[in-house]
Design a protein around this motif. Structure first.
Motif, PDB file in Angstrom:
ATOM      1  N   TYR A 239       7.362  65.277  -8.317  1.00 18.85           N
ATOM      2  CA  TYR A 239       7.182  64.160  -9.253  1.00 18.85           C
ATOM      3  C   TYR A 239       7.431  64.635 -10.693  1.00 18.85           C
ATOM      4  N   PHE A 240       6.897  65.783 -11.053  1.00 21.50           N
ATOM      5  CA  PHE A 240       7.130  66.328 -12.404  1.00 21.50           C
ATOM      6  C   PHE A 240       8.601  66.663 -12.612  1.00 21.50           C
ATOM      7  N   ILE A 241       9.193  67.278 -11.603  1.00 19.80           N
ATOM      8  CA  ILE A 241      10.605  67.668 -11.705  1.00 19.80           C
ATOM      9  C   ILE A 241      11.483  66.432 -11.894  1.00 19.80           C
ATOM     10  N   THR A 260       7.176  83.303 -19.060  1.00 23.00           N
ATOM     11  CA  THR A 260       7.599  81.914 -19.134  1.00 23.00           C
ATOM     12  C   THR A 260       7.437  81.296 -17.752  1.00 23.00           C
ATOM     13  N   VAL A 261       7.362  79.969 -17.707  1.00 18.56           N
ATOM     14  CA  VAL A 261       7.172  79.304 -16.420  1.00 18.56           C
ATOM     15  C   VAL A 261       8.051  78.064 -16.285  1.00 18.56           C
ATOM     16  N   GLY A 262       8.183  77.613 -15.059  1.00 19.10           N
ATOM     17  CA  GLY A 262       8.791  76.321 -14.757  1.00 19.10           C
ATOM     18  C   GLY A 262       7.785  75.553 -13.930  1.00 19.10           C
ATOM     19  N   CYS A 263       8.236  74.506 -13.271  1.00 16.37           N
ATOM     20  CA  CYS A 263       7.278  73.628 -12.594  1.00 16.37           C
ATOM     21  C   CYS A 263       6.410  74.348 -11.550  1.00 16.37           C
ATOM     22  N   CYS A 264       7.037  74.977 -10.591  1.00 16.92           N
ATOM     23  CA  CYS A 264       6.267  75.585  -9.494  1.00 16.92           C
ATOM     24  C   CYS A 264       5.416  76.762  -9.944  1.00 16.92           C
TER      25      CYS A 264
END
Length: 524
Positions: A239-241, A260-264
């Motif tokens: 849903y966020f992606i 750094t991060v991404g969604c997962c």
DNA sequence: TTTGGGGACTCAGAAATGTACTG
DNA sequence: GCAGTACATTTCTGAGTCCCCAA
């Protein structure tokens, strides 16, 4: 060295110049940078040098720095003919090494030079910043070409690491870089047929997503209620992606790169939940560093079920714990592959970017506008995408100044408009009195002038708004990598805007496939 | 069966360079 | 007409994504 010059060995001196060249940069003030540099520098010193040079703070690089500053200025001040000569030499090298033969076609290579030695500059808070990037030798380089082709000769007295004939990959040469121990490649230019076809494919996959995205959305909404926690996390992440165009967020090795991060890979500390905020319900506040350590900050009102799920995922966790602890990008992508052939997390970014451009163009373009006005609408649509994808840039150094100049222009124009208004009034009064044809003509003339000035003022105002809104937003990345060029080309054709107005020469070369393909009816 | 690492590719903003405009 | 500057383009290389394979 402490106040007096020190003659260095060649290798040590070269590394010193790498540091000296960067003296103006903020990097060199950072402790990690200094430590990493000094550590690697010492490794390359002779034992005598190691004995003498034990403290970076005692080294004064300013003379070396000065030398390079002067050198670059001398270069700039070179007479025209000399510059021309340098240019010709560069062109000759480009001509000789900048092209390859692929399937009988001469294709431009993207990066035909190996990377020169220097100091590693990571982005953001990189633990390896300042480390020495070593010189690539022929012995490090793998050549990949056809068996029956003319195999490139290594420089005199050297040999290649390997020559292979692998036609399942697209690179022409590769080497391993010593900082992260990863591979680097020599590959084709985006204008090449090979890259163009891949680009086209990418957008075709995104277009296929358009056909099934509604089902996929229904599916992940249903999965918000899944009994399986793993699936629930997957559904919220997806849903966020989809909604926010977040990147997938692969796990990264800790301590090897900036954090750094991404969604997962979002952690609990990266979001805050507000049951109510600024008159909205179920607000999620995101604050994290994404790719290239670019900050993502956003407050989004989400569905109640998502909100409840997030509360659940965060329960009994530390701030540094993974928000989606049962989820990996691999698991997510396996699921997506199952929903649509070729579907991965990043396709959502491409799809949402392109569909947003198309919708925004539809909503913002006024066929009555002139080309400048239409281009403004185009930039606005482009900007909407850049905002969605969080493509940022640092505020240009000259921004404030050029804004001032523009503002001054606006003020001047305002004055002109006022004057024109008064003149018109005067002319009208005169017509009132005399009622003759000459006065009438004069009124018309003044009216026209006023109208023109008002239009100019309006244009300047829009320009200022455009500039201000663009201050921290980078349009290039989305234009080059996320927006199906056929949308833009169709728009140009439909509204009579020359393609050169939106794509420069390089971009037109990269998108040649699309220019040849799209007519004004193209729908993403 | 997952997990971890290697490999190959796309995507990213900054810096360097080139060009066009202005005073 | 020219120098200086603002703006556009090009280059550079680091940072992601995603797939595959082996333990």
């Amino acid at each position: 060295f402490p106040g007096k010059p020190l003659k260095l060995s060649l290798a040590t001196e070269e590394i010193a110049t790498f540091y000296a060249k960067m003296l103006d940069h903020e990097y060199t003030t950072k402790e990690i940078f200094q430590n990493n540099f000094f550590h690697d520098w010492r490794k390359e010193m002779t034992s005598e040098e190691q004995e003498i040079i034990q403290d970076l703070a005692k080294c004064d690089f300013s003379e070396i720095h000065k030398y390079f500053v002067e050198k670059s200025e001398a270069r700039k001040a070179l007479p025209k003919e000399e510059k021309q000569k340098l240019k010709e030499e560069a062109d000759k090298i480009q001509e000789e090494y900048g092209y390859c033969l692929l399937d009988g076609h001469r294709e431009k290579i993207g990066n035909f030079k190996t990377e020169p030695p220097g100091l590693f500059r990571g982005r953001g808070d990189h633990p390896k910043m300042g480390m020495l990037k070593k010189r690539i030798m022929p012995e490090d380089v793998i050549i990949n070409c056809s068996k029956d082709s003319k195999i490139p000769e290594p420089p005199e007295g050297h040999k290649w690491k390997e020559v292979r004939f692998d036609n399942t990959v697209t690179w022409l040469a590769s080497w391993t870089e010593n900082i992260q121990n990863t591979l680097k490649y020599i590959m084709l230019n985006p204008s090449s047929k090979l890259k163009g076809e891949k680009d086209w494919q990418k957008y075709e996959v995104a277009r296929r997503l358009k056909d099934v995205v509604h089902e996929i959305r229904a599916r992940y909404r249903a999965d918000w209620k899944s009994k399986e926690m793993k699936n629930r996390q997957r559904a919220v992440a997806l849903y966020f992606i989809d909604k926010l165009a977040l990147r997938a967020g692969n796990e990264k090795e800790e301590g090897e790169t900036a954090d750094t991060v991404g969604c997962c890979s979002l952690r609990v500390e990266h979001i805050k939940l507000h049951p109510r905020l600024d008159g909205q319900e179920h607000v999620v506040e995101f604050d994290f560093l994404g790719k290239d350590s670019i900050r993502y900050y956003n407050k989004v009102s989400v569905e109640k079920r998502v909100f409840k799920n997030l509360q659940l995922f965060m329960k009994n966790k530390d701030p540094s714990d993974d928000l989606f602890d049962r989820l990996t990008t691999n698991f997510l992508n396996k699921h997506l592959q199952h929903l649509m052939d070729g579907l991965t997390a990043k396709v959502f970014r491409t799809y949402n970017a392109s569909i947003t451009l198309q919708e925004q163009l539809k909503a913002l373009t006024n066929p009555e506008d002139n080309v400048a006005g239409k281009l403004l609408s185009y930039n606005r649509a482009n900007r909407a995408v850049a905002v969605l994808c969080n493509h940022q840039r640092s505020v240009p150094k000259t921004f404030a100044k050029s804004m001032e100049i523009l503002q001054a222009k606006i003020d001047a124009k305002k004055k002109q408009v006022e004057e024109a208004q008064q003149e018109l009034k005067k002319a009208e009064d005169e017509l009132e009195d005399t009622k003759d044809a000459k006065a009438e003509a004069n009124v018309e003339k003044k009216k026209k002038l006023l109208k023109r000035l008002e239009e100019q003022l309006a244009r300047l105002n829009v320009q200022a708004t455009d500039k201000e809104e663009n201050k921290q937003i980078a349009l290039g990345t989305s234009k080059l990598n996320y927006l199906d060029p056929r949308i833009s080309i169709a728009w140009c054709k439909k509204f009579g805007v020359p393609i050169e107005k939106i794509y420069n020469k390089t971009q037109r070369e990269k998108f040649a496939w699309a220019i040849a393909m799209a007519n004004e009816d193209f729908e993403f």
